[in-house]
Design a protein around this motif. Structure first.
Motif, PDB file in Angstrom:
ATOM      1  N   UNK A  74       0.856  -1.192   0.000  1.00 57.76           N
ATOM      2  CA  UNK A  74       0.000   0.000   0.000  1.00 57.76           C
ATOM      3  C   UNK A  74       0.885   1.234   0.000  1.00 57.76           C
ATOM      4  N   UNK A  75       0.527   2.186  -0.883  1.00 61.73           N
ATOM      5  CA  UNK A  75       1.279   3.448  -0.921  1.00 61.73           C
ATOM      6  C   UNK A  75       0.336   4.587  -1.276  1.00 61.73           C
ATOM      7  N   UNK A  96      -3.732   1.638  -3.013  1.00 65.40           N
ATOM      8  CA  UNK A  96      -3.373   2.988  -2.597  1.00 65.40           C
ATOM      9  C   UNK A  96      -4.183   3.384  -1.373  1.00 65.40           C
ATOM     10  N   UNK A  97      -3.664   4.357  -0.646  1.00 62.12           N
ATOM     11  CA  UNK A  97      -4.363   4.939   0.497  1.00 62.12           C
ATOM     12  C   UNK A  97      -4.449   6.419   0.197  1.00 62.12           C
ATOM     13  N   UNK A  98      -5.644   6.976   0.268  1.00 64.48           N
ATOM     14  CA  UNK A  98      -5.846   8.371  -0.138  1.00 64.48           C
ATOM     15  C   UNK A  98      -5.012   9.313   0.740  1.00 64.48           C
ATOM     16  N   UNK A 106       0.247  10.423   2.447  1.00 64.12           N
ATOM     17  CA  UNK A 106      -0.717   9.360   2.725  1.00 64.12           C
ATOM     18  C   UNK A 106      -1.384   9.637   4.082  1.00 64.12           C
ATOM     19  N   UNK A 107      -2.710   9.550   4.114  1.00 70.67           N
ATOM     20  CA  UNK A 107      -3.449   9.870   5.333  1.00 70.67           C
ATOM     21  C   UNK A 107      -3.393   8.703   6.303  1.00 70.67           C
ATOM     22  N   UNK A 128       3.621  -4.796   3.058  1.00 69.00           N
ATOM     23  CA  UNK A 128       4.509  -3.631   3.162  1.00 69.00           C
ATOM     24  C   UNK A 128       3.684  -2.371   2.893  1.00 69.00           C
ATOM     25  N   UNK A 129       3.923  -1.333   3.683  1.00 69.59           N
ATOM     26  CA  UNK A 129       3.358  -0.013   3.395  1.00 69.59           C
ATOM     27  C   UNK A 129       4.523   0.913   3.061  1.00 69.59           C
ATOM     28  N   UNK A 130       4.351   1.700   1.994  1.00 72.78           N
ATOM     29  CA  UNK A 130       5.401   2.634   1.563  1.00 72.78           C
ATOM     30  C   UNK A 130       4.889   4.063   1.705  1.00 72.78           C
ATOM     31  N   UNK A 131       5.105   4.679   2.884  1.00 75.54           N
ATOM     32  CA  UNK A 131       4.766   6.100   3.008  1.00 75.54           C
ATOM     33  C   UNK A 131       5.778   6.923   2.220  1.00 75.54           C
TER      34      UNK A 131
END
Ligand SMILES: *Cc1c(COP(=O)(O)O)cnc(C)c1O
Length: 385
Positions: A74-75, A96-98, A106-107, A128-131
């Motif tokens: 998620x990015x 995606x995350x708005x 990313x919120x 994995x999350x990619x801020x």
């Protein structure tokens, strides 16, 4: 044309590169470890692995975290496409995350909601999350780290915009709240090696894996080999890797550039502050500054007020006609044809799309003169009146 971003190359940078050209090693010599050491020292991190681009750094970071088919990453949709592509290169899916409409990062609220929804519905949670630290301003890493502890994902910070920035009392790249942090050294970024990237980590095993992956999976380290060496020529391939090596020419430029990093970021702040003052009366939203963050100020993005959204193209063109190299960062990644083919649609991430309709990046780089900045302010003022 005054570009939106420009590299800052000194005579010292040039001399350092020329010295390498006259030396024994153009690649795989002493400059790459020296550059890595300078990043480690600056960021206060145990390991730095230099590669040939930020994109490659994201790719080896994902591979080191064992990302593969069946996994999700998620990015943010407001980033360069590379932040999402690294997952696809590993066969993983992207979600995606708005964005947060104030920071364009990313919120964390949207992230938390999406994680809870997925968990409650028995759906896939991200591996994995990619801020992405948009424009150089850090995401809220304490909040993201708390969610990672609760939901079990790993974190790669895409800090391509953010070298020289800080989050709370930590330098970005310290990996205090993440597994790996990635930097890009493309010429528009804060520090340049022409092309280049670095992945930092506190984890020795992750660093070792990324070192192997950048060099075709090959090692000469006897401690890693499966059997005693046949002789001094001996090496072993342990993984399927790539040629993602940084050259000594690039690393030398990076070493020289790192010496002026704090100065460059401080000049970027002075320019940003001057824009804040000079643009305050215009019908635009100026960059919001989180109080927990010291931005590296890679970008200065202004957002036209809602009512003016339909004028964005005209404003852009009028500025370009006046020699102001404005740009737009970024086209929401989920609306790219490649991602549409994977099922994403316009409407999926409304804050990102609203942002895209109104955003303009105006020139910001250390050698921007006062006169040039005044020209930008005057041009924007007249384009909006
Ligand atoms: C520049 C950039 C990258 C890619 O870096 P390269 O060095 O050009 O490969 C990745 N993510 C973001 C957010 C970037 O701005």
């Amino acid at each position: 044309m005054i570009p939106y971003g420009r590299q800052d190359i000194t005579q010292e940078d040039i001399d350092t590169v020329v010295d390498v050209l006259r030396s024994d090693y153009l690649t795989q010599g002493p400059k790459v470890p020296e550059f890595e050491k300078s990043i480690q020292d600056y960021c206060g991190v145990a390991h730095a692995v230099a590669v040939n681009s930020g994109t490659s750094a994201l790719h080896v970071a994902c591979l080191a975290l064992n990302l593969g088919p069946g996994d999700e990453v998620w990015t943010s949709p407001i980033t360069f496409v590379a932040s999402a592509n690294c997952a696809r290169h590993c066969g993983a899916n992207v979600e995606f995350v708005d964005i947060d409409p104030r920071t364009y990062n990313l919120s964390t609220e949207a992230l938390e909601d999406k994680l809870k929804d997925r968990k409650n519905s028995g759906g896939t949670l991200p591996s994995v999350v990619i801020p992405v630290h948009f424009g150089g301003q850090s995401c809220d890493m304490v909040a993201i780290r708390a969610l990672s502890d609760e939901f079990g994902f790993r974190i790669i910070e895409d800090a391509s915009h953010a070298i020289g920035g800080r989050y709370r009392d930590k330098t970005i790249g310290s990996c205090r709240y993440s597994d790996i942090t990635v930097f890009s050294f493309h010429p528009v970024k804060i520090v340049t090696t022409a092309e280049g990237g670095v992945a930092t980590t506190e984890n020795a095993a992750l660093a070792q894996k990324m070192v192997l992956l950048r060099n075709n999976g090959v090692t000469r380290d006897p401690a890693l080999m499966t059997r005693p060496a046949d002789g001094q020529w001996y090496y072993e391939q342990l993984e399927l890797g790539y040629n993602y090596r940084m050259t000594d020419i690039q690393a030398a430029l990076g070493c020289s550039q790192m010496q002026r990093l704090d100065e460059k970021v401080s000049i970027r702040h002075q320019i940003a502050n001057r824009y804040d003052a000079g643009l305050a009366a215009l019908p635009i939203v100026l960059p919001f500054r989180e109080d927990f963050s010291y931005s590296a100020f890679h970008l200065y993005v202004v957002l036209l007020e809602e009512a003016l959204a339909s004028n964005r193209r005209a404003v852009f063109e009028s500025l370009r006609e006046r020699g102001i190299g404005v740009n737009v960062h970024y086209i929401p990644v989920h609306t790219q044809p490649y991602f549409r083919r994977l099922g994403f649609q316009t409407g999926d991430y409304p804050y990102a799309e609203d942002y895209y309709a109104r955003a303009l990046s105006i020139p910001l780089f250390p050698t921007l003169t006062r006169e040039q900045q005044d020209e930008v302010i005057a041009a924007l003022t007249s384009a909006l009146s």
